[in-house]
Design a protein around this motif. Structure first.
Motif, PDB file in Angstrom:
ATOM      1  N   PHE A 128       0.851  -1.182  -0.111  1.00  0.00           N
ATOM      2  CA  PHE A 128      -0.071   0.040   0.179  1.00  0.00           C
ATOM      3  C   PHE A 128       0.929   1.210   0.021  1.00  0.00           C
ATOM      4  N   TRP A 129       1.840   1.406   0.859  1.00  0.00           N
ATOM      5  CA  TRP A 129       2.873   2.521   0.849  1.00  0.00           C
ATOM      6  C   TRP A 129       3.643   2.778  -0.301  1.00  0.00           C
ATOM      7  N   LEU A 130       3.954   1.488  -0.678  1.00  0.00           N
ATOM      8  CA  LEU A 130       4.855   1.754  -2.107  1.00  0.00           C
ATOM      9  C   LEU A 130       3.877   2.099  -3.231  1.00  0.00           C
ATOM     10  N   LEU A 131       2.667   2.049  -3.334  1.00  0.00           N
ATOM     11  CA  LEU A 131       1.937   2.635  -4.258  1.00  0.00           C
ATOM     12  C   LEU A 131       1.090   3.874  -3.774  1.00  0.00           C
ATOM     13  N   PHE A 132       1.080   4.212  -2.611  1.00  0.00           N
ATOM     14  CA  PHE A 132       0.391   5.394  -1.965  1.00  0.00           C
ATOM     15  C   PHE A 132       1.174   6.542  -2.314  1.00  0.00           C
ATOM     16  N   LEU A 133       2.480   6.371  -1.740  1.00  0.00           N
ATOM     17  CA  LEU A 133       3.173   7.629  -1.731  1.00  0.00           C
ATOM     18  C   LEU A 133       3.503   8.176  -2.849  1.00  0.00           C
ATOM     19  N   PRO A 134       3.967   7.478  -3.822  1.00  0.00           N
ATOM     20  CA  PRO A 134       4.318   8.117  -5.305  1.00  0.00           C
ATOM     21  C   PRO A 134       3.007   8.344  -5.907  1.00  0.00           C
ATOM     22  N   PHE A 140      -2.274  11.654  -7.935  1.00  0.00           N
ATOM     23  CA  PHE A 140      -3.153  10.399  -8.484  1.00  0.00           C
ATOM     24  C   PHE A 140      -3.847   9.576  -7.116  1.00  0.00           C
ATOM     25  N   ASN A 141      -3.844  10.371  -6.277  1.00  0.00           N
ATOM     26  CA  ASN A 141      -4.324   9.747  -4.842  1.00  0.00           C
ATOM     27  C   ASN A 141      -6.217   9.971  -4.809  1.00  0.00           C
ATOM     28  N   LYS A 142      -6.645   9.735  -5.772  1.00  0.00           N
ATOM     29  CA  LYS A 142      -8.283   9.958  -5.860  1.00  0.00           C
ATOM     30  C   LYS A 142      -8.833   8.760  -6.352  1.00  0.00           C
ATOM     31  N   LEU A 143      -9.850   8.421  -5.928  1.00  0.00           N
ATOM     32  CA  LEU A 143     -10.743   7.433  -6.188  1.00  0.00           C
ATOM     33  C   LEU A 143     -12.288   7.891  -6.796  1.00  0.00           C
ATOM     34  N   GLY A 144     -12.144   8.016  -8.145  1.00  0.00           N
ATOM     35  CA  GLY A 144     -13.563   8.880  -8.496  1.00  0.00           C
ATOM     36  C   GLY A 144     -13.240  10.229  -8.050  1.00  0.00           C
ATOM     37  N   ASP A 145     -14.203  10.755  -7.329  1.00  0.00           N
ATOM     38  CA  ASP A 145     -14.417  12.014  -6.726  1.00  0.00           C
ATOM     39  C   ASP A 145     -13.588  12.227  -5.468  1.00  0.00           C
ATOM     40  N   LYS A 146     -13.655  10.995  -4.834  1.00  0.00           N
ATOM     41  CA  LYS A 146     -13.032  11.110  -3.499  1.00  0.00           C
ATOM     42  C   LYS A 146     -11.680  11.137  -3.417  1.00  0.00           C
ATOM     43  N   SER A 287     -16.157   4.709  18.004  1.00  0.00           N
ATOM     44  CA  SER A 287     -16.374   3.886  16.669  1.00  0.00           C
ATOM     45  C   SER A 287     -15.500   4.606  15.659  1.00  0.00           C
ATOM     46  N   VAL A 288     -14.170   4.099  15.366  1.00  0.00           N
ATOM     47  CA  VAL A 288     -13.409   4.505  14.426  1.00  0.00           C
ATOM     48  C   VAL A 288     -13.852   4.249  13.212  1.00  0.00           C
ATOM     49  N   LYS A 289     -14.291   5.021  12.293  1.00  0.00           N
ATOM     50  CA  LYS A 289     -14.621   4.548  10.954  1.00  0.00           C
ATOM     51  C   LYS A 289     -13.478   4.467   9.909  1.00  0.00           C
ATOM     52  N   LEU A 290     -13.042   3.418   9.569  1.00  0.00           N
ATOM     53  CA  LEU A 290     -11.848   3.051   8.743  1.00  0.00           C
ATOM     54  C   LEU A 290     -12.436   2.489   7.354  1.00  0.00           C
ATOM     55  N   ASP A 291     -12.094   3.143   6.161  1.00  0.00           N
ATOM     56  CA  ASP A 291     -12.306   2.609   5.084  1.00  0.00           C
ATOM     57  C   ASP A 291     -11.608   1.590   4.637  1.00  0.00           C
ATOM     58  N   GLY A 292     -11.434   0.961   3.335  1.00  0.00           N
ATOM     59  CA  GLY A 292     -10.587   0.075   3.037  1.00  0.00           C
ATOM     60  C   GLY A 292      -9.212   0.474   3.074  1.00  0.00           C
ATOM     61  N   PHE A 293      -8.693   1.388   2.758  1.00  0.00           N
ATOM     62  CA  PHE A 293      -7.296   1.921   2.963  1.00  0.00           C
ATOM     63  C   PHE A 293      -6.750   2.127   4.187  1.00  0.00           C
ATOM     64  N   ASN A 294      -7.590   2.872   5.217  1.00  0.00           N
ATOM     65  CA  ASN A 294      -7.197   3.084   6.346  1.00  0.00           C
ATOM     66  C   ASN A 294      -7.128   1.752   7.360  1.00  0.00           C
ATOM     67  N   THR A 295      -8.071   0.786   6.668  1.00  0.00           N
ATOM     68  CA  THR A 295      -8.045  -0.512   7.514  1.00  0.00           C
ATOM     69  C   THR A 295      -6.647  -1.234   7.423  1.00  0.00           C
ATOM     70  N   GLN A 361     -13.402  -3.803  -3.664  1.00  0.00           N
ATOM     71  CA  GLN A 361     -14.551  -3.907  -2.836  1.00  0.00           C
ATOM     72  C   GLN A 361     -14.876  -2.468  -2.375  1.00  0.00           C
ATOM     73  N   PHE A 362     -13.979  -1.663  -1.976  1.00  0.00           N
ATOM     74  CA  PHE A 362     -14.102  -0.214  -1.560  1.00  0.00           C
ATOM     75  C   PHE A 362     -14.715   0.432  -2.560  1.00  0.00           C
ATOM     76  N   SER A 363     -14.355   0.589  -3.693  1.00  0.00           N
ATOM     77  CA  SER A 363     -14.599   1.375  -4.790  1.00  0.00           C
ATOM     78  C   SER A 363     -15.929   1.039  -5.086  1.00  0.00           C
ATOM     79  N   ILE A 364     -16.368  -0.428  -5.233  1.00  0.00           N
ATOM     80  CA  ILE A 364     -17.643  -0.647  -5.461  1.00  0.00           C
ATOM     81  C   ILE A 364     -18.782  -0.295  -4.241  1.00  0.00           C
ATOM     82  N   VAL A 365     -18.544  -0.287  -3.256  1.00  0.00           N
ATOM     83  CA  VAL A 365     -19.402   0.064  -2.182  1.00  0.00           C
ATOM     84  C   VAL A 365     -19.718   1.500  -2.093  1.00  0.00           C
ATOM     85  N   GLN A 366     -18.865   2.365  -2.692  1.00  0.00           N
ATOM     86  CA  GLN A 366     -19.242   3.853  -2.691  1.00  0.00           C
ATOM     87  C   GLN A 366     -20.089   4.106  -3.588  1.00  0.00           C
ATOM     88  N   TYR A 367     -20.491   3.238  -4.428  1.00  0.00           N
ATOM     89  CA  TYR A 367     -21.482   3.659  -5.594  1.00  0.00           C
ATOM     90  C   TYR A 367     -22.858   2.688  -5.342  1.00  0.00           C
TER      91      TYR A 367
END
Length: 467
Positions: A128-134, A140-146, A287-295, A361-367
């Motif tokens: 995750f960090w190898l992909l997220f930081l660059p 490019f750290n957006k998923l759709g509009d989020k 309750s700490v709400k974590l999405d797929g990335f923060n999980t 999965q997280f991308s799908i449940v947004q919609y």
């Protein structure tokens, strides 16, 4: 009825002779077998993606996402089942283990679920960090509009909550993986279809603890859940009885039915671990709400640390390894590394598969609405059962147990499907993290315990051993 049971038994059987035959086939062509098992899932993912990309037909977006969801969830289940049960470690096994194994003596499957789960968590964190930081550096750290953001924990309660959630989250995944190594995928899915019941019990206990009164319930909902759970118990009985009968006639390895019982226990405990997050949220008043990335960010390292002592200390049953009864993950990992590095790589690469699965999965449940996701997840589990039979992952037991299992499974599926209709999908599905759905609706990561009573927070993203 006798003809039907005989036909079902011919299709699939848990008897040792059939299992050995299946292992020999898989041992001779693991790659082709895996392609066949995952082919339908791959077709669904590609087909769903094509529907989603048809901009002239936006009404096809939801069907396309549901098809992708089905392909991803069933594919991940089958992939992990192949890791734990089908991959050939050694054929033939060392002679000292083959005294009572007969003509065929093999070691099948990477039977080290705690280690594999730890690799998934730690590997997913690194990837995750190898992909997220660059990606963030390049914008490019957006998923759709989020925008993908890493939440900051700002209080001691939040840290405690995350650690507690990580513990139950880890046991959910690790124990489910262990059960997949010991019981058929179909039986695992039938047991996990009872998630609405464990979620209801967790919510009832939470409400009882916070208000002094149990969560309101309807008789028809309780009745449907209890019927589904009863049919699950019948399926388990049929499976264990079939193996015990095979052992009595020397058609199956000694102790296989006892190992199956242990696998069922692991699966049930895993099921309740998935629902314990909700109870923890109420007890901790946060309750700490974590999405797929923060999980991935917050759960991975604690999960790997929690699993480490289990790898070395817990003696657990090993199935499909002739001559091996009980051992720990560390010994299994050593044997797999020595005799089949391809199997080791196959298991370790599940870290990539689980990370991709969670992001998809997280991308799908947004919609999709929570109701859509709940119904889709239950349908996916139900559809995976016959699919696993068709592609040869599982086999039905000999008559009459195979027929009993089929009828019980059908009633189980119908019961929980009816429950979801009656409850509007509130029972959850066991596929998409509810925290992901809530994260889309809420900007604030923290909410109080009172509002959590009505959540569909049936955290159970362990399907297929994903992180």
């Amino acid at each position: 009825m006798a003809i039907t049971a005989s036909a079902l038994s011919h299709l699939i059987s848990f008897e040792a002779a059939h299992i050995t035959s299946h292992q020999q086939v898989s041992g001779g062509g693991d790659d082709l077998k895996l392609v066949k098992e995952l082919g339908i899932s791959a077709i669904c993912i590609v087909g769903g993606a094509i529907l989603c990309m048809l901009k002239k037909c936006p009404q096809l977006m939801t069907p396309g996402l549901l098809i992708i969801f089905f392909g991803a969830q069933t594919g991940m289940n089958m992939y992990m089942k192949a890791v734990f049960s089908s991959a050939t470690v050694l054929n033939p096994a060392p002679a000292e283990y083959c005294a009572d194994a007969g003509d065929s003596c093999t070691w099948m499957g990477f039977q080290a679920s705690f280690f594999v789960t730890g690799i998934q968590q730690f590997g997913g964190f690194i990837i995750f960090w190898l992909l997220f930081l660059p990606a963030k550096a390049l914008g490019f750290n957006k998923l759709g509009d989020k925008e993908i953001e890493i939440k900051k924990l700002t209080s001691k309660n939040e840290v405690i909550a995350v650690l507690c959630f990580a513990g139950s989250f880890t046991m959910n995944i690790a124990l489910n993986n262990m059960s997949m190594a010991l019981i058929p995928l179909t039986l695992n899915l039938i047991i996990r279809s009872c998630l609405p019941l464990s979620t209801f019990l967790a919510q009832w206990l939470l409400t009882k603890y916070t208000t002094g009164e149990g969560k309101p319930c309807k008789a028809i909902e309780i009745g449907l859940m209890m019927l589904g759970a009863a049919m699950m118990c019948v399926c388990v009985w049929a499976k264990v009885a079939a193996e015990a009968e095979g052992e009595s006639h020397k058609k199956a390895g000694a102790g296989e039915s006892a190992k199956t019982v242990v696998g069922v226990v692991y699966c049930v405990v895993s099921l309740f671990s998935g629902s314990v997050n909700l109870a923890l949220a109420g007890i901790l008043k946060t309750s700490v709400k974590l999405d797929g990335f923060n999980t991935v960010v917050y759960n991975s390292i604690p999960a790997a640390i929690i699993l480490l002592p289990f790898v070395f200390l817990l003696q657990h049953p090993v199935k499909h390894w002739d001559g091996v009864g009980y051992t720990n993950d560390a010994w299994v990992v050593g044997q797999v590394w020595e005799h089949s590095k391809s199997t080791f790589i196959f298991g370790a690469s599940s870290a990539v598969a689980s990370l991709v699965y969670n992001i998809l999965q997280f991308s799908i449940v947004q919609y999709l609405s929570a109701t859509h996701v709940a119904f889709a997840g239950n349908f996916n589990k139900a559809a995976t059962v016959p699919l696993a039979l068709l592609v040869g992952i599982d086999h039905l037991p000999q008559a009459p147990y195979g027929f009993i299992m089929v009828v019980s499974a059908i009633i189980n599926i119908i019961s929980f499907a009816a429950y979801n209709v009656v409850s509007g999908g509130a029972g959850g599905h066991g596929g998409a993290p509810a925290a992901s759905r809530e994260a889309v609706k809420e900007k604030e990561p923290i909410k109080d315990a009172e509002s959590s009573d009505d959540d569909e927070d049936d955290e159970d993203s362990s399907e297929g051993g994903c992180c």
